[in-house]
Design an enzyme around this catalytic site. Structure first.
Site, PDB file in Angstrom:
ATOM      1  N   LYS A   1      21.818  56.589  36.959  1.00 28.27           N
ATOM      2  CA  LYS A   1      21.229  55.254  36.790  1.00 28.27           C
ATOM      3  C   LYS A   1      22.288  54.206  37.084  1.00 28.27           C
ATOM      4  CE  LYS A   1      21.860  55.045  31.765  1.00 28.27           C
ATOM      5  NZ  LYS A   1      21.175  55.307  30.476  1.00 28.27           N
TER       6      LYS A   1
ATOM      7  N   TYR B   1      48.634  25.371  36.996  1.00 20.79           N
ATOM      8  CA  TYR B   1      49.680  26.387  37.069  1.00 20.79           C
ATOM      9  C   TYR B   1      50.990  25.670  37.335  1.00 20.79           C
ATOM     10  CZ  TYR B   1      45.670  29.420  37.343  1.00 20.79           C
ATOM     11  OH  TYR B   1      44.494  30.055  37.066  1.00 20.79           O
TER      12      TYR B   1
END
Ligand code: PLP
Length: 378
Positions: free
Chosen positions: A52, A272
Protein backbone atom coordinates in the site's frame (compact mmCIF):
# COMPACT_ATOMS: atom_id res chain seq x y z
CA UNK A 1 24.58 1.68 -11.13
CA UNK A 2 21.32 3.56 -10.91
CA UNK A 3 18.51 3.63 -13.35
CA UNK A 4 15.12 5.20 -13.46
CA UNK A 5 12.48 2.49 -13.94
CA UNK A 6 9.39 4.61 -14.04
CA UNK A 7 9.51 8.17 -15.22
CA UNK A 8 7.25 10.15 -12.95
CA UNK A 9 7.65 13.38 -14.86
CA UNK A 10 7.45 13.55 -18.66
CA UNK A 11 11.13 12.68 -18.64
CA UNK A 12 12.57 11.78 -15.28
CA UNK A 13 16.19 12.01 -16.45
CA UNK A 14 15.53 15.57 -17.49
CA UNK A 15 13.80 16.30 -14.18
CA UNK A 16 16.80 14.91 -12.34
CA UNK A 17 19.32 16.84 -14.40
CA UNK A 18 17.41 20.06 -13.98
CA UNK A 19 16.61 19.59 -10.26
CA UNK A 20 19.06 17.09 -8.85
CA UNK A 21 17.31 15.68 -5.77
CA UNK A 22 16.29 12.03 -5.58
CA UNK A 23 15.74 8.92 -3.48
CA UNK A 24 17.55 5.64 -4.06
CA UNK A 25 15.52 2.46 -3.68
CA UNK A 26 17.19 -0.86 -2.93
CA UNK A 27 14.95 -3.67 -4.14
CA UNK A 28 17.53 -6.22 -2.93
CA UNK A 29 16.60 -5.09 0.58
CA UNK A 30 12.93 -5.86 -0.16
CA UNK A 31 13.95 -9.35 -1.29
CA UNK A 32 16.15 -9.93 1.79
CA UNK A 33 13.42 -8.65 4.10
CA UNK A 34 10.82 -10.96 2.56
CA UNK A 35 13.21 -13.89 3.06
CA UNK A 36 13.69 -12.89 6.72
CA UNK A 37 9.91 -12.76 7.20
CA UNK A 38 9.55 -16.16 5.53
CA UNK A 39 12.17 -17.53 7.92
CA UNK A 40 10.15 -16.21 10.83
CA UNK A 41 6.73 -17.51 9.73
CA UNK A 42 7.74 -20.83 8.20
CA UNK A 43 6.88 -22.33 4.83
CA UNK A 44 3.16 -23.12 5.27
CA UNK A 45 1.89 -19.61 5.93
CA UNK A 46 0.60 -17.46 3.04
CA UNK A 47 2.65 -14.27 2.89
CA UNK A 48 0.82 -11.20 1.61
CA UNK A 49 3.43 -8.49 1.03
CA UNK A 50 1.66 -5.21 1.74
CA UNK A 51 2.42 -2.73 -1.05
CA UNK A 52 0.00 0.00 0.00
CA UNK A 53 0.99 3.67 -0.12
CA UNK A 54 2.63 3.02 -3.52
CA UNK A 55 4.76 0.27 -2.02
CA UNK A 56 5.59 2.35 1.08
CA UNK A 57 7.01 4.93 -1.32
CA UNK A 58 9.16 2.46 -3.27
CA UNK A 59 6.82 1.98 -6.24
CA UNK A 60 3.95 -0.51 -5.91
CA UNK A 61 4.78 -2.55 -9.02
CA UNK A 62 8.56 -2.62 -8.45
CA UNK A 63 8.12 -3.56 -4.80
CA UNK A 64 5.50 -6.21 -5.53
CA UNK A 65 7.74 -7.77 -8.19
CA UNK A 66 10.69 -7.93 -5.79
CA UNK A 67 8.58 -9.34 -2.94
CA UNK A 68 7.11 -12.07 -5.15
CA UNK A 69 10.60 -12.91 -6.50
CA UNK A 70 11.73 -13.55 -2.94
CA UNK A 71 8.87 -15.85 -2.06
CA UNK A 72 5.86 -13.73 -1.12
CA UNK A 73 2.66 -15.51 -2.22
CA UNK A 74 0.37 -12.55 -2.70
CA UNK A 75 0.13 -8.76 -2.52
CA UNK A 76 -2.12 -6.46 -0.51
CA UNK A 77 -2.82 -2.89 -1.58
CA UNK A 78 -4.93 -0.08 -0.23
CA UNK A 79 -5.44 1.96 -3.35
CA UNK A 80 -6.66 1.06 -6.85
CA UNK A 81 -3.76 2.98 -8.38
CA UNK A 82 -1.32 0.57 -6.76
CA UNK A 83 -3.44 -2.37 -7.89
CA UNK A 84 -3.50 -1.09 -11.48
CA UNK A 85 0.24 -0.42 -11.56
CA UNK A 86 0.88 -3.96 -10.34
CA UNK A 87 -1.42 -5.53 -12.92
CA UNK A 88 -0.04 -3.30 -15.70
CA UNK A 89 3.44 -4.60 -14.86
CA UNK A 90 2.15 -8.05 -15.80
CA UNK A 91 1.99 -9.35 -12.23
CA UNK A 92 -0.79 -11.91 -11.93
CA UNK A 93 -0.29 -13.00 -8.29
CA UNK A 94 -3.34 -12.94 -6.00
CA UNK A 95 -3.98 -9.45 -4.67
CA UNK A 96 -6.10 -8.21 -1.77
CA UNK A 97 -7.54 -4.70 -1.72
CA UNK A 98 -8.05 -3.25 1.75
CA UNK A 99 -11.26 -1.34 2.38
CA UNK A 100 -11.15 1.98 0.54
CA UNK A 101 -14.46 2.41 -1.30
CA UNK A 102 -18.09 3.34 -0.94
CA UNK A 103 -20.66 0.63 -1.82
CA UNK A 104 -21.63 2.23 -5.15
CA UNK A 105 -18.12 1.48 -6.48
CA UNK A 106 -18.42 -2.29 -5.89
CA UNK A 107 -18.54 -3.15 -9.58
CA UNK A 108 -15.48 -1.04 -10.42
CA UNK A 109 -13.64 -2.64 -7.51
CA UNK A 110 -14.32 -6.09 -8.97
CA UNK A 111 -13.04 -4.96 -12.36
CA UNK A 112 -9.60 -4.60 -10.78
CA UNK A 113 -9.42 -8.42 -10.71
CA UNK A 114 -8.56 -8.90 -7.06
CA UNK A 115 -9.86 -10.09 -3.71
CA UNK A 116 -12.01 -7.42 -2.11
CA UNK A 117 -12.54 -6.48 1.51
CA UNK A 118 -16.00 -6.57 3.06
CA UNK A 119 -15.83 -4.43 6.16
CA UNK A 120 -19.43 -3.53 7.03
CA UNK A 121 -23.04 -4.32 6.09
CA UNK A 122 -23.26 -1.76 3.25
CA UNK A 123 -20.16 -3.25 1.57
CA UNK A 124 -21.44 -6.79 2.21
CA UNK A 125 -24.78 -6.00 0.58
CA UNK A 126 -23.20 -4.16 -2.35
CA UNK A 127 -20.96 -7.12 -3.26
CA UNK A 128 -23.73 -9.69 -2.61
CA UNK A 129 -26.06 -7.84 -4.97
CA UNK A 130 -23.66 -8.13 -7.91
CA UNK A 131 -24.35 -10.64 -10.61
CA UNK A 132 -20.74 -11.91 -10.48
CA UNK A 133 -18.51 -14.19 -8.43
CA UNK A 134 -16.76 -12.25 -5.67
CA UNK A 135 -13.73 -13.37 -3.68
CA UNK A 136 -13.65 -11.48 -0.40
CA UNK A 137 -11.82 -11.11 2.87
CA UNK A 138 -14.03 -10.10 5.77
CA UNK A 139 -12.44 -7.54 8.04
CA UNK A 140 -13.35 -7.80 11.70
CA UNK A 141 -12.61 -5.15 14.31
CA UNK A 142 -10.93 -6.57 17.41
CA UNK A 143 -10.45 -3.21 19.07
CA UNK A 144 -8.53 -0.98 16.66
CA UNK A 145 -11.78 0.87 16.07
CA UNK A 146 -10.93 1.94 12.54
CA UNK A 147 -12.59 -0.48 10.13
CA UNK A 148 -14.34 -3.81 10.23
CA UNK A 149 -17.43 -5.48 11.65
CA UNK A 150 -17.87 -5.04 15.38
CA UNK A 151 -17.97 -8.20 17.44
CA UNK A 152 -21.73 -8.03 17.98
CA UNK A 153 -22.23 -8.02 14.17
CA UNK A 154 -19.99 -10.98 13.33
CA UNK A 155 -22.55 -13.72 13.50
CA UNK A 156 -25.17 -11.96 11.39
CA UNK A 157 -22.60 -10.75 8.85
CA UNK A 158 -21.17 -14.22 8.29
CA UNK A 159 -24.62 -15.78 8.00
CA UNK A 160 -25.70 -13.13 5.46
CA UNK A 161 -22.52 -13.71 3.53
CA UNK A 162 -23.11 -17.45 3.45
CA UNK A 163 -26.59 -16.84 2.05
CA UNK A 164 -25.40 -14.47 -0.67
CA UNK A 165 -24.49 -17.29 -3.04
CA UNK A 166 -21.97 -15.28 -5.08
CA UNK A 167 -19.34 -14.41 -2.44
CA UNK A 168 -16.50 -16.80 -1.61
CA UNK A 169 -14.88 -16.20 1.76
CA UNK A 170 -11.15 -16.04 0.94
CA UNK A 171 -10.28 -15.13 4.50
CA UNK A 172 -10.89 -13.14 7.65
CA UNK A 173 -8.48 -10.52 8.90
CA UNK A 174 -8.05 -8.03 11.67
CA UNK A 175 -5.41 -5.47 12.65
CA UNK A 176 -4.15 -5.31 16.25
CA UNK A 177 -4.11 -1.81 17.63
CA UNK A 178 -1.20 -2.19 20.04
CA UNK A 179 1.19 -5.05 19.20
CA UNK A 180 3.45 -3.78 22.00
CA UNK A 181 0.91 -4.91 24.61
CA UNK A 182 1.36 -8.67 24.91
CA UNK A 183 -1.57 -9.58 27.13
CA UNK A 184 -3.97 -7.39 25.16
CA UNK A 185 -2.75 -8.87 21.87
CA UNK A 186 -3.10 -12.42 23.16
CA UNK A 187 -6.62 -11.68 24.35
CA UNK A 188 -7.48 -10.11 21.00
CA UNK A 189 -6.13 -13.11 19.18
CA UNK A 190 -8.61 -15.24 21.07
CA UNK A 191 -11.37 -12.81 20.15
CA UNK A 192 -10.26 -13.11 16.52
CA UNK A 193 -10.48 -16.90 16.71
CA UNK A 194 -14.09 -16.47 17.77
CA UNK A 195 -14.79 -14.77 14.40
CA UNK A 196 -13.19 -17.74 12.62
CA UNK A 197 -15.39 -20.16 14.59
CA UNK A 198 -18.49 -18.18 13.63
CA UNK A 199 -17.44 -18.39 9.96
CA UNK A 200 -17.16 -22.16 10.25
CA UNK A 201 -20.57 -22.27 11.95
CA UNK A 202 -21.97 -20.31 9.00
CA UNK A 203 -20.70 -23.03 6.68
CA UNK A 204 -17.38 -21.60 5.47
CA UNK A 205 -14.21 -23.66 5.32
CA UNK A 206 -10.76 -23.25 3.79
CA UNK A 207 -10.63 -19.53 4.44
CA UNK A 208 -7.45 -17.79 5.54
CA UNK A 209 -6.95 -16.46 9.06
CA UNK A 210 -4.80 -13.37 8.76
CA UNK A 211 -3.73 -11.05 11.55
CA UNK A 212 -0.09 -10.33 11.52
CA UNK A 213 1.23 -6.96 10.51
CA UNK A 214 5.02 -6.56 10.73
CA UNK A 215 5.16 -6.03 14.46
CA UNK A 216 2.73 -8.84 15.21
CA UNK A 217 4.95 -11.21 13.21
CA UNK A 218 8.00 -10.04 15.13
CA UNK A 219 6.36 -10.32 18.54
CA UNK A 220 3.99 -13.28 18.24
CA UNK A 221 5.49 -16.02 16.10
CA UNK A 222 3.36 -18.56 17.96
CA UNK A 223 -0.05 -17.26 16.88
CA UNK A 224 -1.60 -19.89 14.66
CA UNK A 225 -2.32 -18.09 11.44
CA UNK A 226 -2.64 -19.29 7.90
CA UNK A 227 -1.72 -15.92 6.38
CA UNK A 228 0.20 -12.81 7.41
CA UNK A 229 0.34 -9.33 5.91
CA UNK A 230 3.46 -7.39 6.81
CA UNK A 231 4.14 -3.99 5.27
CA UNK A 232 6.76 -1.99 7.09
CA UNK A 233 8.99 -5.03 7.66
CA UNK A 234 9.04 -5.69 3.90
CA UNK A 235 10.40 -2.18 3.45
CA UNK A 236 12.74 -2.21 6.45
CA UNK A 237 10.80 0.47 8.32
CA UNK A 238 10.83 -1.09 11.79
CA UNK A 239 12.03 1.19 14.57
CA UNK A 240 13.80 0.74 17.88
CA UNK A 241 13.36 -2.59 19.63
CA UNK A 242 11.31 -4.03 16.78
CA UNK A 243 14.43 -4.12 14.63
CA UNK A 244 16.08 -6.56 17.02
CA UNK A 245 13.09 -8.90 16.85
CA UNK A 246 13.05 -9.07 13.07
CA UNK A 247 16.21 -8.03 11.25
CA UNK A 248 15.33 -6.07 8.13
CA UNK A 249 17.03 -3.29 6.19
CA UNK A 250 15.57 -0.16 4.62
CA UNK A 251 14.44 -0.26 1.00
CA UNK A 252 14.57 3.53 0.86
CA UNK A 253 18.36 3.49 0.93
CA UNK A 254 19.26 7.12 0.39
CA UNK A 255 17.97 10.65 -0.06
CA UNK A 256 20.40 12.79 -2.04
CA UNK A 257 20.77 16.14 -3.70
CA UNK A 258 23.45 18.38 -5.25
CA UNK A 259 24.72 21.80 -4.26
CA UNK A 260 23.34 24.52 -6.53
CA UNK A 261 24.96 27.51 -4.77
CA UNK A 262 27.77 28.20 -2.31
CA UNK A 263 27.76 31.55 -0.50
CA UNK A 264 29.47 33.44 2.34
CA UNK A 265 27.80 35.84 4.76
CA UNK A 266 29.35 38.21 7.26
CA UNK A 267 27.33 39.32 10.28
CA UNK A 268 23.70 40.35 9.62
CA UNK A 269 21.23 41.66 8.87
CA UNK A 270 19.87 38.64 7.07
CA UNK A 271 18.24 35.32 7.75
CA UNK A 272 21.55 33.54 7.34
CA UNK A 273 24.47 35.50 8.80
CA UNK A 274 27.55 35.04 10.95
CA UNK A 275 27.18 35.76 14.67
CA UNK A 276 28.06 39.42 15.47
CA UNK A 277 31.80 39.62 16.10
CA UNK A 278 32.43 36.15 14.70
CA UNK A 279 36.00 35.55 13.56
CA UNK A 280 34.89 34.13 10.23
CA UNK A 281 31.97 34.41 7.87
CA UNK A 282 29.11 31.90 7.67
CA UNK A 283 29.49 29.69 4.60
CA UNK A 284 26.38 28.05 3.19
CA UNK A 285 25.44 25.56 0.51
CA UNK A 286 21.95 25.42 -0.97
CA UNK A 287 20.33 22.20 -2.22
CA UNK A 288 17.11 22.02 -4.26
CA UNK A 289 14.96 20.00 -1.86
CA UNK A 290 12.50 21.35 0.66
CA UNK A 291 9.35 20.68 2.54
CA UNK A 292 7.36 20.38 -0.70
CA UNK A 293 9.47 17.24 -1.14
CA UNK A 294 8.62 15.89 2.30
CA UNK A 295 11.33 17.41 4.53
CA UNK A 296 9.96 18.85 7.77
CA UNK A 297 10.20 22.63 7.97
CA UNK A 298 11.79 22.59 11.44
CA UNK A 299 15.30 21.29 10.81
CA UNK A 300 15.93 20.50 14.48
CA UNK A 301 19.33 18.86 14.88
CA UNK A 302 19.39 17.41 11.37
CA UNK A 303 22.57 17.43 9.34
CA UNK A 304 23.70 16.39 5.87
CA UNK A 305 26.81 14.68 4.55
CA UNK A 306 28.88 16.79 2.24
CA UNK A 307 32.50 16.16 1.22
CA UNK A 308 32.28 13.09 3.46
CA UNK A 309 31.57 15.16 6.58
CA UNK A 310 28.55 16.16 8.63
CA UNK A 311 27.21 19.66 8.14
CA UNK A 312 24.23 21.06 10.08
CA UNK A 313 21.09 22.09 8.25
CA UNK A 314 20.27 25.76 8.82
CA UNK A 315 16.81 25.98 7.30
CA UNK A 316 14.37 24.21 5.02
CA UNK A 317 12.14 26.24 2.72
CA UNK A 318 9.39 25.14 0.34
CA UNK A 319 11.81 23.86 -2.32
CA UNK A 320 15.29 24.56 -0.92
CA UNK A 321 17.43 23.70 2.08
CA UNK A 322 20.39 25.71 3.38
CA UNK A 323 23.38 23.91 4.94
CA UNK A 324 26.13 25.35 7.15
CA UNK A 325 29.45 24.41 5.53
CA UNK A 326 31.63 26.80 7.55
CA UNK A 327 33.68 23.86 8.87
CA UNK A 328 34.20 22.21 5.53
CA UNK A 329 37.00 23.56 3.38
CA UNK A 330 36.12 22.71 -0.16
CA UNK A 331 32.52 22.57 -1.35
CA UNK A 332 31.60 23.29 -4.92
CA UNK A 333 28.43 23.65 -6.92
CA UNK A 334 27.47 20.19 -8.14
CA UNK A 335 28.81 18.33 -5.08
CA UNK A 336 26.62 15.48 -3.87
CA UNK A 337 24.80 15.97 -0.56
CA UNK A 338 23.40 13.03 1.41
CA UNK A 339 20.46 13.69 3.72
CA UNK A 340 20.01 9.99 4.39
CA UNK A 341 22.43 7.26 3.44
CA UNK A 342 26.19 6.88 3.20
CA UNK A 343 28.94 9.13 1.91
CA UNK A 344 32.57 8.10 2.43
CA UNK A 345 32.81 6.64 5.91
CA UNK A 346 29.81 8.55 7.32
CA UNK A 347 26.20 7.32 7.37
CA UNK A 348 22.97 9.03 8.34
CA UNK A 349 20.46 6.27 9.04
CA UNK A 350 16.79 6.84 8.26
CA UNK A 351 16.00 6.43 11.93
CA UNK A 352 18.54 9.08 12.90
CA UNK A 353 17.08 11.52 10.39
CA UNK A 354 13.54 10.89 11.64
CA UNK A 355 14.79 11.29 15.23
CA UNK A 356 16.41 14.66 14.45
CA UNK A 357 13.14 15.91 13.04
CA UNK A 358 11.03 14.28 15.71
CA UNK A 359 8.75 12.56 13.16
CA UNK A 360 8.00 8.85 12.81
CA UNK A 361 10.39 7.02 10.48
CA UNK A 362 7.62 5.63 8.31
CA UNK A 363 6.00 9.02 7.79
CA UNK A 364 9.23 10.76 6.82
CA UNK A 365 10.56 8.00 4.56
CA UNK A 366 7.29 7.57 2.67
CA UNK A 367 6.79 11.31 2.24
CA UNK A 368 10.24 11.74 0.71
CA UNK A 369 10.01 8.67 -1.51
CA UNK A 370 6.55 9.61 -2.72
CA UNK A 371 7.50 13.07 -3.91
CA UNK A 372 11.07 12.78 -5.23
CA UNK A 373 12.23 11.02 -8.40
CA UNK A 374 13.14 7.43 -7.53
CA UNK A 375 16.29 5.71 -8.72
CA UNK A 376 16.54 1.95 -8.34
CA UNK A 377 19.87 0.46 -7.32
CA UNK A 378 20.89 -2.54 -9.33
C1 PLP B 1 -1.05 -1.53 6.70
C2 PLP B 1 -1.69 -2.76 7.11
C3 PLP B 1 -0.91 -3.86 7.46
C4 PLP B 1 0.58 -3.82 7.47
O1 PLP B 1 1.01 -3.16 8.61
P1 PLP B 1 2.56 -2.92 8.90
O2 PLP B 1 2.59 -2.42 10.29
O3 PLP B 1 3.03 -1.92 7.91
O4 PLP B 1 3.23 -4.23 8.73
C5 PLP B 1 -1.56 -5.03 7.82
N1 PLP B 1 -2.92 -5.11 7.84
C6 PLP B 1 -3.69 -4.05 7.52
C7 PLP B 1 -5.18 -4.18 7.57
C8 PLP B 1 -3.12 -2.84 7.14
O5 PLP B 1 -3.88 -1.79 6.81
Amino acid sequence: MLRSLQPRYGDSDLALRVRPSWVEIDLAAVRDNVRAIRQQIGPGVTLYAVCKADGYGCGAAEAAGAALDAGADAIAVGNPRGALAIRQAGIVAPMLLYACSTPDAAEEVLDLNLTVTIHDFPSLRAFSALDQEVSAFVKVDTGFGRLGFQKREWSQALLELAESGNVTLAGIYTHFFDPEDRSASEALFEVFEEACRLAEAAGFSNFQRMVASSRAIAAYPTFELSAVNPGRAVFGLLEGLWKTRLVVSPAIAAVKSRVIQVAEFTSGPGKYAAQPGAARPLRTAVIPIGHADGLPQQVGRASALIAGRRAPLLGTHLEHTVIDISDIEIVEVGDEVVLMGTQGSETIHAEELAGCYGVPLMELAIRLAASLPRLYRS
